[in-house]
Scaffold this motif. Structure first.
Motif, PDB file in Angstrom:
ATOM      1  N   ARG A  38       5.946  -5.024  -5.681  1.00  0.00           N
ATOM      2  CA  ARG A  38       5.332  -5.898  -4.634  1.00  0.00           C
ATOM      3  C   ARG A  38       5.164  -7.175  -5.092  1.00  0.00           C
ATOM      4  O   ARG A  38       5.167  -8.335  -4.653  1.00  0.00           O
ATOM      5  CB  ARG A  38       3.803  -5.498  -4.296  1.00  0.00           C
ATOM      6  N   THR A  39       4.784  -7.425  -6.342  1.00  0.00           N
ATOM      7  CA  THR A  39       4.914  -8.757  -7.233  1.00  0.00           C
ATOM      8  C   THR A  39       5.905  -9.497  -6.841  1.00  0.00           C
ATOM      9  O   THR A  39       5.987 -10.844  -6.896  1.00  0.00           O
ATOM     10  CB  THR A  39       4.025  -8.408  -8.483  1.00  0.00           C
ATOM     11  N   TYR A  40       7.342  -8.811  -7.448  1.00  0.00           N
ATOM     12  CA  TYR A  40       8.393  -9.888  -6.797  1.00  0.00           C
ATOM     13  C   TYR A  40       8.426  -9.672  -5.541  1.00  0.00           C
ATOM     14  O   TYR A  40       8.483 -11.806  -5.160  1.00  0.00           O
ATOM     15  CB  TYR A  40       9.832  -9.030  -7.181  1.00  0.00           C
ATOM     16  N   LEU A  41       7.878  -9.331  -4.229  1.00  0.00           N
ATOM     17  CA  LEU A  41       8.382  -9.438  -3.001  1.00  0.00           C
ATOM     18  C   LEU A  41       7.281 -10.742  -2.919  1.00  0.00           C
ATOM     19  O   LEU A  41       7.534 -11.869  -1.658  1.00  0.00           O
ATOM     20  CB  LEU A  41       8.473  -8.515  -2.054  1.00  0.00           C
ATOM     21  N   LYS A  42       6.502 -10.671  -3.093  1.00  0.00           N
ATOM     22  CA  LYS A  42       5.107 -12.046  -2.430  1.00  0.00           C
ATOM     23  C   LYS A  42       5.668 -13.260  -3.488  1.00  0.00           C
ATOM     24  O   LYS A  42       5.567 -14.195  -2.931  1.00  0.00           O
ATOM     25  CB  LYS A  42       4.114 -11.348  -3.376  1.00  0.00           C
ATOM     26  N   LEU A  61       2.237 -18.459 -10.637  1.00  0.00           N
ATOM     27  CA  LEU A  61       2.838 -17.264  -8.784  1.00  0.00           C
ATOM     28  C   LEU A  61       4.001 -16.454  -9.913  1.00  0.00           C
ATOM     29  O   LEU A  61       5.019 -17.037 -10.066  1.00  0.00           O
ATOM     30  CB  LEU A  61       3.992 -18.098  -7.947  1.00  0.00           C
ATOM     31  N   MET A  62       3.610 -15.068 -10.378  1.00  0.00           N
ATOM     32  CA  MET A  62       4.891 -14.303 -10.945  1.00  0.00           C
ATOM     33  C   MET A  62       5.568 -13.264 -10.160  1.00  0.00           C
ATOM     34  O   MET A  62       5.258 -13.149  -9.300  1.00  0.00           O
ATOM     35  CB  MET A  62       4.084 -13.153 -11.513  1.00  0.00           C
ATOM     36  N   ALA A  63       6.532 -13.182 -11.101  1.00  0.00           N
ATOM     37  CA  ALA A  63       7.837 -12.761 -10.642  1.00  0.00           C
ATOM     38  C   ALA A  63       7.806 -11.431 -11.015  1.00  0.00           C
ATOM     39  O   ALA A  63       8.949 -10.756  -9.997  1.00  0.00           O
ATOM     40  CB  ALA A  63       9.290 -12.940 -10.862  1.00  0.00           C
TER      41      ALA A  63
END
Length: 365
Positions: free
Chosen positions: A248-252, A274-276
């Motif tokens: 979810r972090t990457y998709l956001k 904005l975290m990858a």
């Protein structure tokens, strides 16, 4: 209320990748524009910690802080020019260069990024400023002709300003029409250079997706492919953060990136990155004053794409070995005075502080 994020978007390419600008200029690549000739920077500060090679400029960001009344402040992001060191975190450095703020100055208004009472982020030659000045009129010897001339000059200046603002988002040529003075040190490695303009990220990423306001000319074939894919998926709705089994972090992260696919960096002084990925080490504290560091800006992967596309032999290094998704930069939360004058208003001077840079890699998913 959503935090305010400024997006650094690509403007025109430099006519010469080594051309000089000034420290109020925000740009990607090229050579650093130091505010003074003698910054007192130790040679090792500008060398790779791994191999000793001179570092090249990745980004130069004019970043005044109005709330702290600091108008003269620049962030320089540097990296080793060798493909062997470039991907490694130890080969990156970020320098905060600022002039110790004078406590006698009036309090600044507005937010960061050149909107304080200080000099604007876009440099204008001094000669041009002299031409644009409105003649002073002596009250004791009032001259109607002088007044008319002053009003005419003011109207001309306002008209020119409107024209510049109007063309700011228009498509620009690949090369700048005016060749500025070239940097004198040929030993400094450099990346392809282009200039940056800002746009505010709208909440929820509802900005102009795939905005055509970018002034860099992109590869037509890539753009056509993107358009074909867009037509193919038209009408379908995909919620990034609700995909089963997805990170979810990457998709956001990807959703925000896709909303503005040309963003080269994001700026939000004291905001949140904005975290990858969820992996992010502690940025630590300021080495000078011990204050905790806070987020200020982050480089985004489109920057790497633009530099790679421009690597046509005009520069001596192309970032083909970079695999990062984002490079996050943390600076002193107090933006403390990095020089020996200690912030004394009667002995203001320039100082350099090394800040923290954290890299989130593109991992195999």
């Amino acid at each position: 209320m959503a935090e305010e994020v400024h997006l650094g978007l690509p403007g025109p390419w430099a006519a010469d990748y080594r051309e000089k600008a000034d420290h109020y200029t925000t740009k990607i690549g090229g050579v650093p524009d130091w505010p003074t000739v003698d910054m007192g920077i130790k040679p090792e500060t500008l060398q790779c910690s791994l191999c000793g090679t001179k570092l090249c400029l990745v980004a130069q960001v004019h970043a005044p802080v109005a709330k702290l009344n600091i108008e003269e402040r620049i962030i320089y992001v540097l990296v080793c020019s060798t493909p062997q060191c470039g991907p490694k975190p130890q080969s990156w450095k970020v320098l905060r260069v600022q002039k110790c703020h004078n406590v006698m100055q009036t309090e600044g208004g507005g937010d960061e990024l050149g909107q304080s009472n200080g000099p604007p982020s876009t440099s204008v030659p001094e000669e041009q400023n002299d031409k644009n000045k409105i003649p002073e009129i002596d009250d004791d010897d009032f001259d109607l002709d002088a007044l008319a001339e002053a009003l005419e000059q003011a109207a001309t200046l306002a008209s020119n300003s409107k024209k510049k603002n109007k063309s700011k988002h228009a498509n620009a040529p690949v090369k700048c029409p005016v060749l500025k003075e070239q940097a004198c040190d040929p030993s400094i490695p450099f990346l392809p250079c282009f200039y940056i303009y800002y746009d505010k990220e709208l909440f929820g990423g509802k900005g102009t997706v795939g905005s055509s306001s970018s002034e860099l000319v992109l590869d037509k074939e890539i753009m056509d492919t993107a358009n074909d894919e867009e037509e193919k998926w038209e009408g379908e709705k995909y919620e990034y953060d609700k995909a089963i089994g997805a990170d979810r972090t990457y998709l956001k992260f990807k959703k925000r990136l896709d909303a503005y696919p040309q963003q080269c960096f994001r700026y939000s002084y004291g905001g949140k990155p904005l975290m990858a990925t969820t992996k992010l080490q502690d940025p630590g504290t300021c080495k000078l004053c011990g204050s905790p560091r806070q987020y200020e800006l982050q480089l985004m992967s489109p920057l790497s794409y633009f530099l790679h596309e421009a690597g046509d032999g005009s520069s001596n290094y192309a970032p083909s070995s970079w695999t990062w998704l984002t490079v996050i930069i943390y600076t002193c939360s107090k933006s403390c005075c990095p020089s020996s004058c200690g912030g004394n208003p009667h002995s203001c001077c320039w100082g350099v502080a090394e800040e923290e840079i954290l890299i989130q890699e593109d991992e195999v998913r």
